[in-house]
Scaffold this motif. Structure first.
Motif, PDB file in Angstrom:
ATOM      1  N   SER A 140     -33.802   8.936 -50.582  1.00 31.21           N
ATOM      2  CA  SER A 140     -32.865   9.927 -51.119  1.00 31.21           C
ATOM      3  C   SER A 140     -33.575  10.920 -52.036  1.00 31.21           C
ATOM      4  O   SER A 140     -33.289  12.121 -51.991  1.00 31.21           O
ATOM      5  CB  SER A 140     -31.702   9.254 -51.842  1.00 31.21           C
ATOM      6  OG  SER A 140     -32.124   8.596 -53.011  1.00 31.21           O
ATOM      7  N   ASN A 141     -34.506  10.439 -52.836  1.00 32.15           N
ATOM      8  CA  ASN A 141     -35.262  11.337 -53.715  1.00 32.15           C
ATOM      9  C   ASN A 141     -36.121  12.317 -52.922  1.00 32.15           C
ATOM     10  O   ASN A 141     -36.183  13.501 -53.251  1.00 32.15           O
ATOM     11  CB  ASN A 141     -36.136  10.540 -54.683  1.00 32.15           C
ATOM     12  CG  ASN A 141     -35.341   9.835 -55.751  1.00 32.15           C
ATOM     13  OD1 ASN A 141     -34.209  10.204 -56.052  1.00 32.15           O
ATOM     14  ND2 ASN A 141     -35.918   8.788 -56.322  1.00 32.15           N
TER      15      ASN A 141
ATOM     16  N   VAL B  35     -31.041  14.070 -51.402  1.00 33.13           N
ATOM     17  CA  VAL B  35     -29.648  13.692 -51.148  1.00 33.13           C
ATOM     18  C   VAL B  35     -29.311  12.476 -52.000  1.00 33.13           C
ATOM     19  O   VAL B  35     -30.186  11.869 -52.612  1.00 33.13           O
ATOM     20  CB  VAL B  35     -29.409  13.379 -49.646  1.00 33.13           C
ATOM     21  CG1 VAL B  35     -29.692  14.601 -48.791  1.00 33.13           C
ATOM     22  CG2 VAL B  35     -30.238  12.196 -49.177  1.00 33.13           C
ATOM     23  N   SER B  36     -28.036  12.109 -52.013  1.00 33.72           N
ATOM     24  CA  SER B  36     -27.619  10.943 -52.800  1.00 33.72           C
ATOM     25  C   SER B  36     -27.958   9.645 -52.075  1.00 33.72           C
ATOM     26  O   SER B  36     -28.145   9.632 -50.853  1.00 33.72           O
ATOM     27  CB  SER B  36     -26.110  11.004 -53.054  1.00 33.72           C
ATOM     28  OG  SER B  36     -25.409  10.815 -51.841  1.00 33.72           O
ATOM     29  N   ASN B  37     -28.006   8.566 -52.850  1.00 34.71           N
ATOM     30  CA  ASN B  37     -28.180   7.242 -52.248  1.00 34.71           C
ATOM     31  C   ASN B  37     -27.034   6.953 -51.283  1.00 34.71           C
ATOM     32  O   ASN B  37     -27.240   6.348 -50.228  1.00 34.71           O
ATOM     33  CB  ASN B  37     -28.220   6.155 -53.327  1.00 34.71           C
ATOM     34  CG  ASN B  37     -29.530   6.091 -54.067  1.00 34.71           C
ATOM     35  OD1 ASN B  37     -30.427   6.885 -53.848  1.00 34.71           O
ATOM     36  ND2 ASN B  37     -29.625   5.146 -54.980  1.00 34.71           N
ATOM     37  N   GLY B  38     -25.848   7.396 -51.639  1.00 31.70           N
ATOM     38  CA  GLY B  38     -24.687   7.186 -50.792  1.00 31.70           C
ATOM     39  C   GLY B  38     -24.827   7.849 -49.427  1.00 31.70           C
ATOM     40  O   GLY B  38     -24.387   7.299 -48.417  1.00 31.70           O
ATOM     41  N   ALA B  39     -25.451   9.023 -49.410  1.00 33.44           N
ATOM     42  CA  ALA B  39     -25.675   9.715 -48.136  1.00 33.44           C
ATOM     43  C   ALA B  39     -26.597   8.894 -47.244  1.00 33.44           C
ATOM     44  O   ALA B  39     -26.330   8.724 -46.047  1.00 33.44           O
ATOM     45  CB  ALA B  39     -26.266  11.099 -48.371  1.00 33.44           C
TER      46      ALA B  39
ATOM     47  N   TYR C 157     -32.217  17.120 -42.051  1.00 35.11           N
ATOM     48  CA  TYR C 157     -32.476  15.825 -42.674  1.00 35.11           C
ATOM     49  C   TYR C 157     -33.059  14.838 -41.665  1.00 35.11           C
ATOM     50  O   TYR C 157     -33.948  14.060 -41.992  1.00 35.11           O
ATOM     51  CB  TYR C 157     -31.213  15.244 -43.309  1.00 35.11           C
ATOM     52  CG  TYR C 157     -30.737  15.995 -44.529  1.00 35.11           C
ATOM     53  CD1 TYR C 157     -31.613  16.330 -45.551  1.00 35.11           C
ATOM     54  CD2 TYR C 157     -29.401  16.356 -44.668  1.00 35.11           C
ATOM     55  CE1 TYR C 157     -31.185  17.022 -46.664  1.00 35.11           C
ATOM     56  CE2 TYR C 157     -28.957  17.045 -45.791  1.00 35.11           C
ATOM     57  CZ  TYR C 157     -29.856  17.375 -46.776  1.00 35.11           C
ATOM     58  OH  TYR C 157     -29.421  18.052 -47.888  1.00 35.11           O
TER      59      TYR C 157
ATOM     60  N   HIS D  35     -27.132   5.630 -47.419  1.00 35.74           N
ATOM     61  CA  HIS D  35     -26.386   4.429 -47.009  1.00 35.74           C
ATOM     62  C   HIS D  35     -25.442   4.758 -45.852  1.00 35.74           C
ATOM     63  O   HIS D  35     -25.299   3.969 -44.914  1.00 35.74           O
ATOM     64  CB  HIS D  35     -25.596   3.838 -48.179  1.00 35.74           C
ATOM     65  CG  HIS D  35     -26.424   3.024 -49.122  1.00 35.74           C
ATOM     66  ND1 HIS D  35     -26.998   1.820 -48.764  1.00 35.74           N
ATOM     67  CD2 HIS D  35     -26.780   3.248 -50.409  1.00 35.74           C
ATOM     68  CE1 HIS D  35     -27.669   1.337 -49.800  1.00 35.74           C
ATOM     69  NE2 HIS D  35     -27.555   2.184 -50.800  1.00 35.74           N
ATOM     70  N   SER D  36     -24.805   5.916 -45.914  1.00 34.15           N
ATOM     71  CA  SER D  36     -23.891   6.343 -44.851  1.00 34.15           C
ATOM     72  C   SER D  36     -24.636   6.535 -43.534  1.00 34.15           C
ATOM     73  O   SER D  36     -24.144   6.134 -42.470  1.00 34.15           O
ATOM     74  CB  SER D  36     -23.201   7.646 -45.265  1.00 34.15           C
ATOM     75  OG  SER D  36     -22.370   8.123 -44.240  1.00 34.15           O
TER      76      SER D  36
ATOM     77  N   THR E 282     -33.520   4.532 -52.336  1.00 38.98           N
ATOM     78  CA  THR E 282     -33.744   5.431 -53.476  1.00 38.98           C
ATOM     79  C   THR E 282     -34.907   6.376 -53.222  1.00 38.98           C
ATOM     80  O   THR E 282     -34.793   7.588 -53.462  1.00 38.98           O
ATOM     81  CB  THR E 282     -33.970   4.618 -54.766  1.00 38.98           C
ATOM     82  OG1 THR E 282     -32.814   3.810 -55.005  1.00 38.98           O
ATOM     83  CG2 THR E 282     -34.206   5.531 -55.955  1.00 38.98           C
TER      84      THR E 282
END
Length: 67
Positions: free
Chosen positions: A24-25, A29-33, A48, A35-36, A21
């Motif tokens: 990502s903040n 980007v999203s948390n999903g990004a 990034y 995690h990916s 989190t």
């Protein structure tokens, strides 16, 4: 060459920053990004990857190795 290449360097970077989190903040980007990236063990976007490496105090080559 880099001690983290055998391990998941992206996961280590995310942990150094303070978790998914927070990472990502900070990167917008999203948390999903995030995690990916951890799952793939690589951040393909150089912007990034550079920022993640900077925040984690790692080398960008560790986050985005040449293949």
């Amino acid at each position: 060459m880099f001690p983290y290449l055998q391990e998941n360097a992206v996961k280590i970077a995310v942990q150094r920053i303070g978790g998914v989190t927070k990472t990502s903040n900070l990167l917008g980007v999203s948390n999903g990004a995030v995690h990916s990236w951890v799952k793939k063990r690589r951040v393909t976007n150089i912007d990034y990857a550079s920022r993640l490496a900077e925040l984690a105090r790692m080398k960008v080559e560790e986050i985005r190795p040449c293949r």
